[in-house]
Enzyme design. Structure first.
Site, PDB file in Angstrom:
ATOM      1  N   SER A 186     -43.863  11.268 -13.176  1.00 55.16           N
ATOM      2  CA  SER A 186     -43.248   9.945 -13.286  1.00 55.16           C
ATOM      3  C   SER A 186     -41.757  10.008 -12.969  1.00 55.16           C
ATOM      4  CB  SER A 186     -43.518   9.367 -14.680  1.00 55.16           C
ATOM      5  OG  SER A 186     -43.130   8.023 -14.754  1.00 55.16           O
ATOM      6  N   ARG A 366     -43.301   1.736 -13.581  1.00 53.73           N
ATOM      7  CA  ARG A 366     -42.261   1.016 -14.298  1.00 53.73           C
ATOM      8  C   ARG A 366     -41.489   0.096 -13.355  1.00 53.73           C
ATOM      9  NH1 ARG A 366     -42.697   5.797 -17.115  1.00 53.73           N
ATOM     10  NH2 ARG A 366     -42.432   5.691 -19.378  1.00 53.73           N
TER      11      ARG A 366
END
Length: 645
Positions: A186, A366
């Protein structure tokens, strides 16, 4: 036997500790299918025994192979969602052998719990992370996972090319897989990689599944590779080099056609969710210009498709951060939340007349948002709570008010209480969850099963799930929705900032003071939590502020708002969270970090509708200082204020 027999003054001699270290490292290298990492470890052992740089070699070995006096030795933890760590040799790093061991343990757990004998399926995807020196990569980790699964009869779809995390989460239920694995770290720094596991409902794994898999991984039969996977990979590469007809990015193992179908189905699901308004936004003189950054990740092509799906004019990509770059050359911490992380994007936006910057983190789950304020000539970086407020308000008015089903939204307990207040005033259901999107996602699934249309689930760490497309954070659908909102408000002569001000005028200002103290002594944490419990007689006042309710998510648990005094959220002895709600609208929450030596606090103050933000901020400042001193006693407990605060 060496461990048991050789001690000096009751303490194992240094040379014998080194001997155990060498044995540990040598045994690891023998199992490791990766020539680069195995030979690096063997060379370190040789240099440590023979050459002048032995001290440096021993120190490096110790960093790869932390060694106890007796097995088991430390290894990378399999916990929340899976694995995450530095790409390096040894059991505490992310490498080929660790991934093979993990895949074998995971496969055995799936087989063990397949009681009805049905055909089993898995789906795997990967990002662009790699370590050139050690020949480690997300791609190879994904290939090894497929090889392991299919060796025991689990059909494994390996998605072709770089795929955003939300697509993998969607794929699990789309193809009815038992499990999904996304190989990504991530927004972690470049040296890290990860192994994120989703269960059959498309949600991140949660207790007790995670503990069950962790136990399976370390079973003796799963720690040694079942096959020579390194040789298999080399054979695949050789075959691919001599066969131009093999398709895909993974030596013929991946499935481009199925990948394309899954991506198509994902964007069709956005259509079906009701998020797309149907309005076509044409470029006009008052249209906002939007800059987009993928932060050197894999989000760009998916963000483009999202804009197209939402009938939006194209964004301007930040060229220096547009393409996948495993070195993250312009931003060492590729997290839109980090201070300075959007500097490259905002500089580009100013040069190109853009009012808005939208950002995905590298695996595109995100969403970060920034807006240029023309009055102050500065950029406003919206917090996760502010983005969640904007999304929640927009979704309620655009979809929720017209929904034939009852509407629900949910957020983590450390997120703002704005959505809760909005729900009380507007009439939709709001549910609070534990921190972590596995809890938000499972809450959303439960609400859907009870007949609710779940419009939003979010956490303050800029994770948003809009429209119930997947039970996980999704920066791809969220970016299209946010851009739609931007165009809608700008067409009315408003901005995101002015709209947020309107929302606060109606529901009240919510201002927060979130932070942490450094604390690496679990005994101190326990003492602080015990002090808050006050022997089971929870405080009615803290520093002169009247307490309205208390919730303790330790064991056995306590919630003063419930008739039976038992909390509705799960409790945990190892990671308790204590929440105080005050009669003046303040909420203070405390917990120890599960991964870092930090004791965290989240304090929020609710203002009355129409109350100026500055007034609420002043009340928060005054209250925060008093509460932190009374409940944490930082000086007495030796808590350290981090230098960055």
């Amino acid at each position: 036997e060496i461990i048991k027999s050789i001690f000096f003054s009751g303490i194992m001699a240094a040379e014998d500790i080194e001997s155990i270290l060498f044995q540990h490292a040598k045994a690891w290298a023998k199992l490791d299918p990766n020539v680069a990492t195995a030979s690096h470890v063997e060379n370190l052992i040789s240099r440590a025994k023979q050459h002048d740089d032995s001290a440096a070699s021993v120190e490096e070995l110790r960093s790869y192979f932390p060694t106890n006096q007796e097995p088991p030795h430390p290894r990378i933890g399999f916990g929340t969602a899976g694995l995450r760590g530095r790409m390096q040799p040894g059991p505490v790093g992310m490498n080929d052998l660790v991934v093979i061991q993990t895949a074998q343990g995971l496969a055995q757990d799936i087989l063990r719990h397949n009681t009805d004998g049905k055909p089993l399926k898995a789906v795997v995807a990967y990002d662009h992370r790699c370590h050139g020196t050690f020949d480690l990569s997300s791609k190879n980790f994904a290939i090894y996972t497929k090889l392991v699964f299919e060796s025991v009869g689990i059909t494994c779809t390996l998605l072709d090319g770089y795929v955003a995390t939300p697509i993998l989460a969607f794929a699990v239920t789309n193809i009815n897989a038992e499990v999904g694995i996304m190989v990504t770290a991530s927004h972690n720094p470049k040296q890290d990689d990860g192994y994120k596991v989703y269960w059959s409902d498309g949600c991140q794994i949660r207790s007790p599944i995670d503990e069950r898999i962790a136990s399976s991984i370390v079973e003796e039969g799963n720690l040694s590779p079942w096959n020579d996977y390194g040789e298999q990979l080399q054979e695949l590469k050789t075959k691919a080099n001599s066969n131009e007809e093999l398709i895909g990015e993974c030596y013929g193992l991946s499935n481009p056609a199925e990948t394309e179908k899954i991506v198509k189905d994902y964007f069709q699901a956005i259509d079906m969710s009701g998020l797309v308004s149907g309005e076509v936004f044409e470029e006009t003189s008052i249209s906002p210009k939007i800059a987009y950054t993928a932060m050197h990740g894999i989000g760009h092509p998916f963000a483009m498709k999202s804009f197209q799906k939402f009938n939006l004019p194209p964004f301007l990509p930040v060229p220096s951060q547009k393409d996948p770059d495993p070195n993250f050359s312009t931003v060492p911490f590729p997290n839109p939340e980090e201070k300075g992380a959007l500097n490259e994007a905002t500089s580009f936006a100013i040069q190109n007349g853009c009012e808005i910057v939208l950002a995905n983190d590298p695996d595109a789950d995100r969403l970060g948002v920034a807006e240029f304020d023309k009055e102050s000539r500065t950029w406003i970086m919206f917090t996760g709570d502010q983005i969640g407020t904007l999304l929640g308000h927009y979704l309620w008015n655009a979809i929720g008010k017209k929904s034939e089903k009852p509407v629900a939204m949910c957020a983590s307990t450390v997120s703002s209480k704005m959505l809760q207040t909005m729900g009380l005033m507007e009439g939709f259901r709001f549910e609070e969850t534990l921190t972590g999107f596995k809890w938000i996602g499972s809450c959303a699934l439960s609400l859907q099963e009870r007949g609710y249309q779940v419009l939003l689930g979010y956490e303050e760490a800029i994770g948003f799930s809009c429209g119930g497309i997947i039970p996980d954070k999704d920066g791809i659908s969220a970016i299209g929705l946010m851009a739609t909102m931007v165009h809608s408000y700008y067409s009315m002569g408003k901005t995101l900032t002015s709209k947020l001000r309107e929302i606060h005028q109606k529901y009240g200002e919510f201002v927060s003071n979130n932070g942490y103290y450094q604390c690496d002594d679990p005994a101190i944490v326990q003492r602080i939590i015990s002090g808050m419990r006050n022997g089971g007689r929870y405080f009615e006042q803290v520093g002169g502020y009247s307490v309205e309710s208390v919730r303790d998510l330790g064991t056995p648990g306590y919630d003063s708002t419930q008739d039976d005094k038992k909390p509705t959220l799960p409790t945990s002895a190892s990671s308790p969270m204590v929440t105080f709600r005050f009669t003046n609208g303040g909420v203070a929450q405390f917990r120890a970090s599960g991964t870092e030596p930090k004791f965290k606090y989240y304090i929020e103050m609710k203002g009355q509708p129409g109350e100026e933000k500055e007034s609420v901020e002043q009340r928060l400042r005054e209250m925060s200082g008093v509460i932190l001193e009374h409940l944490l006693e930082p000086t007495k407990n030796g808590l350290i204020v981090p230098s960055s605060l």
